[in-house]
Motif scaffolding. Structure first.
Motif, PDB file in Angstrom:
ATOM      1  N   GLN A 176       0.806  -1.216   0.000  1.00 43.10           N
ATOM      2  CA  GLN A 176       0.000   0.000   0.000  1.00 43.10           C
ATOM      3  C   GLN A 176       0.837   1.262   0.000  1.00 43.10           C
ATOM      4  N   LEU A 177       1.940   1.242   0.745  1.00 41.58           N
ATOM      5  CA  LEU A 177       2.770   2.444   0.862  1.00 41.58           C
ATOM      6  C   LEU A 177       3.865   2.510  -0.191  1.00 41.58           C
ATOM      7  N   GLY A 178       4.164   1.387  -0.814  1.00 42.57           N
ATOM      8  CA  GLY A 178       5.194   1.359  -1.848  1.00 42.57           C
ATOM      9  C   GLY A 178       6.605   1.425  -1.320  1.00 42.57           C
ATOM     10  N   SER A 179       6.790   1.227  -0.021  1.00 38.15           N
ATOM     11  CA  SER A 179       8.124   1.297   0.586  1.00 38.15           C
ATOM     12  C   SER A 179       8.194   0.331   1.758  1.00 38.15           C
ATOM     13  N   PHE A 180       9.152  -0.571   1.715  1.00 39.36           N
ATOM     14  CA  PHE A 180       9.316  -1.530   2.807  1.00 39.36           C
ATOM     15  C   PHE A 180       9.791  -0.825   4.073  1.00 39.36           C
ATOM     16  N   THR A 181      10.667   0.154   3.926  1.00 42.72           N
ATOM     17  CA  THR A 181      11.155   0.900   5.087  1.00 42.72           C
ATOM     18  C   THR A 181      10.028   1.637   5.782  1.00 42.72           C
ATOM     19  N   LEU A 182       9.194   2.311   4.997  1.00 35.23           N
ATOM     20  CA  LEU A 182       8.055   3.026   5.567  1.00 35.23           C
ATOM     21  C   LEU A 182       7.072   2.050   6.210  1.00 35.23           C
ATOM     22  N   ALA A 183       6.929   0.870   5.606  1.00 36.86           N
ATOM     23  CA  ALA A 183       6.045  -0.153   6.176  1.00 36.86           C
ATOM     24  C   ALA A 183       6.540  -0.587   7.556  1.00 36.86           C
ATOM     25  N   ILE A 184       7.846  -0.715   7.737  1.00 30.47           N
ATOM     26  CA  ILE A 184       8.407  -1.101   9.032  1.00 30.47           C
ATOM     27  C   ILE A 184       8.130  -0.025  10.079  1.00 30.47           C
ATOM     28  N   VAL A 185       8.327   1.238   9.697  1.00 28.83           N
ATOM     29  CA  VAL A 185       8.097   2.344  10.645  1.00 28.83           C
ATOM     30  C   VAL A 185       6.635   2.402  11.066  1.00 28.83           C
ATOM     31  N   VAL A 186       5.738   2.383  10.082  1.00 31.76           N
ATOM     32  CA  VAL A 186       4.307   2.455  10.378  1.00 31.76           C
ATOM     33  C   VAL A 186       3.842   1.224  11.147  1.00 31.76           C
ATOM     34  N   GLY A 187       4.325   0.044  10.736  1.00 33.88           N
ATOM     35  CA  GLY A 187       3.938  -1.192  11.408  1.00 33.88           C
ATOM     36  C   GLY A 187       4.385  -1.222  12.858  1.00 33.88           C
ATOM     37  N   THR A 188       5.578  -0.717  13.148  1.00 34.80           N
ATOM     38  CA  THR A 188       6.071  -0.682  14.529  1.00 34.80           C
ATOM     39  C   THR A 188       5.234   0.250  15.385  1.00 34.80           C
ATOM     40  N   LEU A 218       8.169  -6.325  15.066  1.00 35.62           N
ATOM     41  CA  LEU A 218       9.291  -5.906  14.225  1.00 35.62           C
ATOM     42  C   LEU A 218      10.079  -7.109  13.724  1.00 35.62           C
ATOM     43  N   ALA A 219      10.247  -8.120  14.583  1.00 37.34           N
ATOM     44  CA  ALA A 219      10.926  -9.347  14.160  1.00 37.34           C
ATOM     45  C   ALA A 219      10.179  -9.997  13.006  1.00 37.34           C
ATOM     46  N   GLY A 220       8.853 -10.043  13.087  1.00 38.44           N
ATOM     47  CA  GLY A 220       8.066 -10.611  12.000  1.00 38.44           C
ATOM     48  C   GLY A 220       8.171  -9.802  10.723  1.00 38.44           C
ATOM     49  N   MET A 221       8.240  -8.490  10.847  1.00 38.48           N
ATOM     50  CA  MET A 221       8.313  -7.638   9.650  1.00 38.48           C
ATOM     51  C   MET A 221       9.641  -7.807   8.911  1.00 38.48           C
ATOM     52  N   ILE A 222      10.748  -7.792   9.638  1.00 38.68           N
ATOM     53  CA  ILE A 222      12.029  -7.889   8.948  1.00 38.68           C
ATOM     54  C   ILE A 222      12.315  -9.320   8.496  1.00 38.68           C
ATOM     55  N   ALA A 223      11.636 -10.309   9.115  1.00 37.67           N
ATOM     56  CA  ALA A 223      11.834 -11.706   8.696  1.00 37.67           C
ATOM     57  C   ALA A 223      10.965 -12.068   7.499  1.00 37.67           C
ATOM     58  N   ALA A 224       9.929 -11.289   7.211  1.00 39.08           N
ATOM     59  CA  ALA A 224       8.978 -11.629   6.151  1.00 39.08           C
ATOM     60  C   ALA A 224       9.632 -11.860   4.781  1.00 39.08           C
ATOM     61  N   PRO A 225      10.592 -11.042   4.346  1.00 36.20           N
ATOM     62  CA  PRO A 225      11.174 -11.281   3.022  1.00 36.20           C
ATOM     63  C   PRO A 225      11.949 -12.583   2.879  1.00 36.20           C
ATOM     64  N   ILE A 226      12.403 -13.175   3.980  1.00 36.15           N
ATOM     65  CA  ILE A 226      13.192 -14.406   3.873  1.00 36.15           C
ATOM     66  C   ILE A 226      12.419 -15.640   4.322  1.00 36.15           C
ATOM     67  N   SER A 227      11.256 -15.461   4.960  1.00 33.43           N
ATOM     68  CA  SER A 227      10.518 -16.616   5.464  1.00 33.43           C
ATOM     69  C   SER A 227       9.132 -16.771   4.855  1.00 33.43           C
ATOM     70  N   SER A 228       8.710 -15.845   4.008  1.00 33.93           N
ATOM     71  CA  SER A 228       7.360 -15.806   3.455  1.00 33.93           C
ATOM     72  C   SER A 228       6.351 -15.475   4.561  1.00 33.93           C
ATOM     73  N   VAL A 229       5.113 -15.264   4.159  1.00 37.51           N
ATOM     74  CA  VAL A 229       4.042 -14.894   5.079  1.00 37.51           C
ATOM     75  C   VAL A 229       2.939 -15.920   4.923  1.00 37.51           C
ATOM     76  N   TYR A 230       2.614 -16.646   5.989  1.00 39.02           N
ATOM     77  CA  TYR A 230       1.666 -17.748   5.875  1.00 39.02           C
ATOM     78  C   TYR A 230       0.928 -17.940   7.199  1.00 39.02           C
ATOM     79  N   PRO A 231      -0.233 -18.584   7.178  1.00 43.10           N
ATOM     80  CA  PRO A 231      -1.008 -18.804   8.399  1.00 43.10           C
ATOM     81  C   PRO A 231      -0.248 -19.652   9.416  1.00 43.10           C
ATOM     82  N   ASN A 232      -0.501 -19.369  10.692  1.00 41.77           N
ATOM     83  CA  ASN A 232       0.086 -20.129  11.806  1.00 41.77           C
ATOM     84  C   ASN A 232       1.599 -20.019  11.910  1.00 41.77           C
ATOM     85  N   MET A 233       2.189 -19.029  11.262  1.00 39.56           N
ATOM     86  CA  MET A 233       3.640 -18.914  11.298  1.00 39.56           C
ATOM     87  C   MET A 233       4.146 -18.536  12.696  1.00 39.56           C
ATOM     88  N   GLY A 234       3.287 -17.987  13.524  1.00 33.42           N
ATOM     89  CA  GLY A 234       3.717 -17.616  14.862  1.00 33.42           C
ATOM     90  C   GLY A 234       3.881 -18.790  15.804  1.00 33.42           C
TER      91      GLY A 234
END
Length: 287
Positions: free
Chosen positions: A58-70, A205-221
């Motif tokens: 939505q924001l077009g920026s991974f860095t901005l997504a991390i800031v807003v998400g945190t 924040l751990a989930g956000m920065i790990a998303a590009p290397i671990s994918s995003v899927y149900p029950n990942m927590g």
């Protein structure tokens, strides 16, 4: 194993261990200081991954997504503490387990309604998409080094916050003796709210920065929650230093175990935990 392969696995184990530390630090703070058994902590990790995926699009920026998400995670943590967890501080641990176990199902159903049940991928930022060559045919991704760097900076910041600031002094005092701390005029409820929001923010924040290397899927927590609890038990409940050392040990054992002893790799981390508890039942470090 060649030296280059060993170096890659060593870097992978450190990166994995540091990511586990971010999860375990929040978990050990919440349990060690507030006395709350939070089984829903892994759900915050999952929330971070899904926030990274949706906000980056939505924001077009991974860095901005991390800031807003945190920032959203901090607000969510404060609301959750005020509406639910605040009423369970003096309750039995069984009540806390039932509450947080129920929250896992609530978070999973909410995730399904909001984002669906598909597996998603988060693109690595272009600036961090390269690799560092180690040999002629082996290289290491820059983004994994970025994850390690972020985790190290947060670990240093967390240490300075707890050990060197007035807020950290109040947090340590509240963990040692809540009644005396309140008698001295400290608003312990506010301290607990800050600690809980900090724990939620770290896991998210751990989930956000790990998303590009671990994918995003149900029950990942659920998967990372077990490892986070193992780290907390090995390091010592309430000890941030213990969580750091234990997370690195778990990262080394798990990573090299999968490479060198794949048939028993799933047991090695729990064997490590059993060995530590055999000689030090309170964990490596006390609170």
């Amino acid at each position: 194993m060649t030296f280059a392969s060993f170096l890659i696995q060593l870097l992978n184990s450190v990166q994995y261990g540091l990511l586990l530390f971010m999860l375990a630090a929040g978990l050990t703070l919440i349990f060690g200081i507030m006395g709350v058994v939070n089984l829903a902590h892994g759900s915050f990790y999952m929330l971070g991954a899904y926030l990274a995926w949706s906000l980056a699009a939505q924001l077009g920026s991974f860095t901005l997504a991390i800031v807003v998400g945190t920032l959203l995670a901090v607000v969510f943590g404060l609301l959750l503490e005020r509406l639910l967890f605040r009423h369970f501080y003096q309750r039995d641990h069984l009540d806390q387990v039932l509450l947080t176990f129920g929250l896992i199902y609530i978070f999973e159903e909410s995730r399904s309604l909001i984002w669906g049940d598909d597996v998603h991928g988060v693109a690595v930022p272009a600036l961090l998409s390269g690799s560092i060559p180690l040999t002629e045919n082996m290289s290491y991704p820059v983004y994994r080094l970025f994850i390690s760097g972020v985790c190290i900076l947060l670990a240093i910041g967390l240490y300075l916050l707890i050990s060197k600031t007035r807020l950290g002094m109040k947090i340590r005092a509240g963990a040692f003796n809540r009644d005396m701390t309140e008698a001295l005029g400290v608003n312990i409820r506010r301290i607990y709210a800050i600690v809980f929001a900090l724990g939620v923010a770290l896991a998210t924040l751990a989930g956000m920065i790990a998303a590009p290397i671990s994918s995003v899927y149900p029950n990942m927590g659920s998967q990372v929650l077990i490892m986070a609890f193992v780290v907390v038990v090995i390091g010592g409940i309430g000890s941030v230093r213990g969580a750091m050392i234990a997370a690195l040990l778990v990262g080394l054992v798990d990573t090299f175990g999968k490479v060198m002893l794949p048939s028993v790799a799933g047991m090695l981390v729990y064997m490590l935990m059993a060995a530590v508890l055999l000689f030090k039942p309170e964990g490596l470090f006390k609170q």
